[in-house]
Design a protein around this motif. Structure first.
Motif: not given
Length: 674
Positions: A411-415, A424-437, A452-456
């Motif tokens: 999961a970490g590698a794929h994310l 950077d403006d991809a709509p799924a970016r917040p969700a991906a950062l959350w999952a990686l966090g 990652l929580a701050g980036d999310c």
């Protein structure tokens, strides 16, 4: 104990002595490879051996299917799944796997290594060097080439005896028993010309549904006698099998040939709905016609029908047949088109799972993600090269499920890879950062998770919506809890919950953080009341993940308030949910709480055994006991009380015995009340 081993199908013919011969080789060698050409029966013989001759005095047999893997990146994960390792550690997957197997006596079967040969060589070499109790049985078209390897050449069946018996058995199954002398004579000639190759015999026998045996024999003999441009360079058995597969292809209808080619894009066993959506389409093969065409291919032995773990029917192709289909798919010019359909289908499936996550379909979502693992990874690879923003969406949708089911490294590698490729403006970016966090938090890397929580949160403010902001708050709160800051976690959750908007699921996750925080602050009555209210909502919606952690909190609160019987009931409820989801980390937490509940209730011997079972699951996640800080004193009190109840010697003996036991058996025992 047999783990993760496919059910042995009926109709094993011949090779009466070979499983015992292979078992003898396994008793004297630590690496045995069954070699031979495609279609000779290597996997079937390995399966027979695993079921009939498991080694005595050992921890059992584990089976890893490698044929669905497109490349070697998922090799270690596939082996980890086979041995029930749900790695949550921060180390390399190979290190954790080696540590998990270091003191176990196992027979590990790796089926179909030939397309991953260099990686398989490296992994097996390391496992054998560092895991002295491990024995490995592999199947491959060529040996691994390692020191001490015993290569057993799997040969075709003797044509006049076992080969003929196999053909006759499959002919009867096709509704064409060999009753007449002329039929038996033609069958004998055919089995000789097909050199006793099991797959060739099965494909030929399947044609008896439509053709008499003498015609099948004449047609195949004619084709085998034709000169071939590769006759001089290919072994005779390879040419025999290729000719038989090719003739089966010729005899198929246009729709069957098209489905055969298109199905080559699928990695693992799949349901009929998936085949129809990915492979159907166009006037030549409308989606509605796929089930009938699929049944026809199964009748011709081109497609194998299997019972899935959910009781449904699933379909797959053998490697040799799939390779032929892939060749024709390229000839048709549809390789890219089918890869697009494949990726679109699995992205759509993950979208549906995400939408239905907080509800009665949650368990089905977990199971779909788990059994579609290889296909999901293939879809992700394709999208990374074509539509990175959709690759990010797919990775984000998978990340949380993979984290819960133990695929943290993957999961970490794929994310991480998807985040690098997507804008950077991809709509799924917040969700991906959350999952990686979440992945980093579960691996114990709290510093990375906090960053990652701050980036999310920043990405949610820039391109996200209310759900993204709630998930960012959940991640921040989770890190605060794990780092012993319950007041900060509560403030984060309550600030997020005061804002309007957001779906039920993300809001529930923030409420869960608040409950954990209240417990950490010692506000037990308030935490208990909040958990009870949320538990009702989860029950109304048929949700499992949140409910399991509510039972965790209610068990902990009951323990801290001296209500040991209630604590045990909630701990068992949590364990039941975690068992259904397949969450080893949560199971380890639940076993610790159950052990503490039993100790507080005066059941010392059971407490010691359950505590030992918990240690087994902690080993399975690859790191020492973890959890929020308040769980540490509970564990210490459990050990102290249990030692007082049963004595140091019996305590240590019981814990050690359980810690070396079979995890699934120990969990089933722990779930029994009284």
């Amino acid at each position: 104990m047999l783990r993760n081993i496919p059910t042995e199908p009926p109709g094993f013919v011949g090779r009466a002595d070979e499983p015992a011969l292979i078992a003898h080789a396994l008793a004297t060698r630590r690496l045995v490879t069954l070699t031979g050409p495609g279609g000779v029966g290597k996997s079937r013989l390995a399966l027979r051996t695993a079921h009939r001759t498991p080694p005595s005095g050992s921890d059992g047999v584990c089976w890893a299917d490698l044929w669905p893997l497109r490349d070697d990146r998922l090799l270690t994960a596939a082996v980890a799944d086979a041995v029930d390792l749900a790695d949550h550690s921060g180390g390399s997957p190979e290190e954790t796997l080696t540590a998990w197997l270091a003191d176990r006596r196992l027979l590990l079967v790796l089926d179909s290594c030939e397309h991953l040969l260099p990686a398989a060589q490296t992994l097996v070499r390391r496992l054998l060097a560092e895991c002295p109790g491990l024995t490995v049985l592999t199947t491959s078209r060529q040996p691994l080439g390692l020191d001490g390897e015993y290569a057993y050449q799997v040969r075709p069946l003797p044509p006049d005896s076992d080969g003929l018996a196999l053909f006759a058995d499959r002919a009867a199954a096709a509704g064409a028993p060999l009753l007449l002398p002329g039929d038996r004579a033609a069958a004998r000639s055919l089995t000789r010309r097909l050199d006793g190759l099991p797959l060739a015999l099965e494909l030929a026998a399947a044609q008896l549904r439509d053709l008499p045996v003498d015609q099948v024999e004449r047609e195949l003999v004619h084709r085998l006698d034709l000169p071939s441009g590769d006759h001089a360079t290919r072994p005779a058995r390879h040419r025999t099998l290729r000719t038989t597969v090719g003739w089966s292809h010729e005899l198929a209808t246009p729709a069957e040939r098209l489905l055969w080619a298109r199905m080559s894009v699928l990695c693992g066993p799949v349901d009929t709905e998936t085949v129809a959506e990915v492979c159907g389409g166009g006037a030549a093969l409308p989606s509605g016609a796929v089930p009938g065409v699929l049944a026809a291919l199964a009748a011709k032995s081109v497609v194998i029908r299997e019972s899935g773990p959910d009781g449904g029917v699933r379909h797959r192709m053998l490697d040799t047949v799939r390779e032929y289909g892939a060749m024709w798919l390229a000839e048709l010019g549809e390789t890219h088109t089918l890869a697009e359909r494949h990726a679109r289908h699995f992205l759509g499936r993950i979208r549906r799972i995400r939408r239905a996550w907080f509800g009665p379909d949650q368990l089905d979502g977990y199971r779909t993600v788990e059994r579609s693992y290889a296909d999901l990874c293939a879809a992700l690879d394709h999208l990374l090269g074509t539509r990175p923003h959709q690759a990010l969406e797919l990775a984000a949708g998978l990340g949380f499920h993979w984290a819960c089911c133990g695929h943290l490294h993957d999961a970490g590698a794929h994310l991480s890879r998807a985040l690098r490729h997507a804008p950077d403006d991809a709509p799924a970016r917040p969700a991906a950062l959350w999952a990686l966090g979440v992945v980093r938090a579960l691996q114990g890397d709290h510093e990375a998770a906090e960053l990652l929580a701050g980036d999310c949160a920043a990405a949610a403010a820039a391109v996200g919506g209310a759900d993204d902001r709630l998930r960012a708050a959940y991640l921040k709160g989770l890190v605060h809890l794990l780092r012993g800051r319950p007041s900060a976690a509560r403030a984060e959750a309550e600030h997020a919950l005061r804002r309007p908007g957001g779906g039920l699921g993300p809001r529930m996750m923030c409420r869960l953080v608040r409950i954990f925080a209240l417990t950490g602050q010692g506000l037990l009555d308030q935490a208990r009341a909040e958990a009870g209210r949320l538990l009702v909502v989860c029950g109304r919606h048929g949700e499992f993940w949140t409910r399991s952690y509510l039972d965790y909190q209610l068990a902990l609160i009951a323990l801290l308030q001296g209500r040991s019987a209630d604590a045990a009931g909630h701990a068992r409820a949590m364990l039941g949910a975690k068992q259904r989801i397949g969450d080893s980390f949560g199971t380890a937490l639940g076993l610790d709480l159950l052990a503490a509940s039993l100790a507080a209730h005066g059941e010392g011997l059971r407490a010691a055994r359950v505590y030992g079972a918990g240690l087994t699951y902690w080993r399975a996640v690859g790191h020492p006991q973890r959890g929020t800080p308040e769980l540490g004193p509970v564990r210490e009190r459990c050990e102290r009380t249990t030692r007082e109840l049963v004595g140091d010697e019996l305590y240590e003996k019981t814990v050690a015995g359980a810690a070396d036991g079979e995890p699934a058996v120990l969990l089933a025992e722990a779930l029994e009340p009284g």
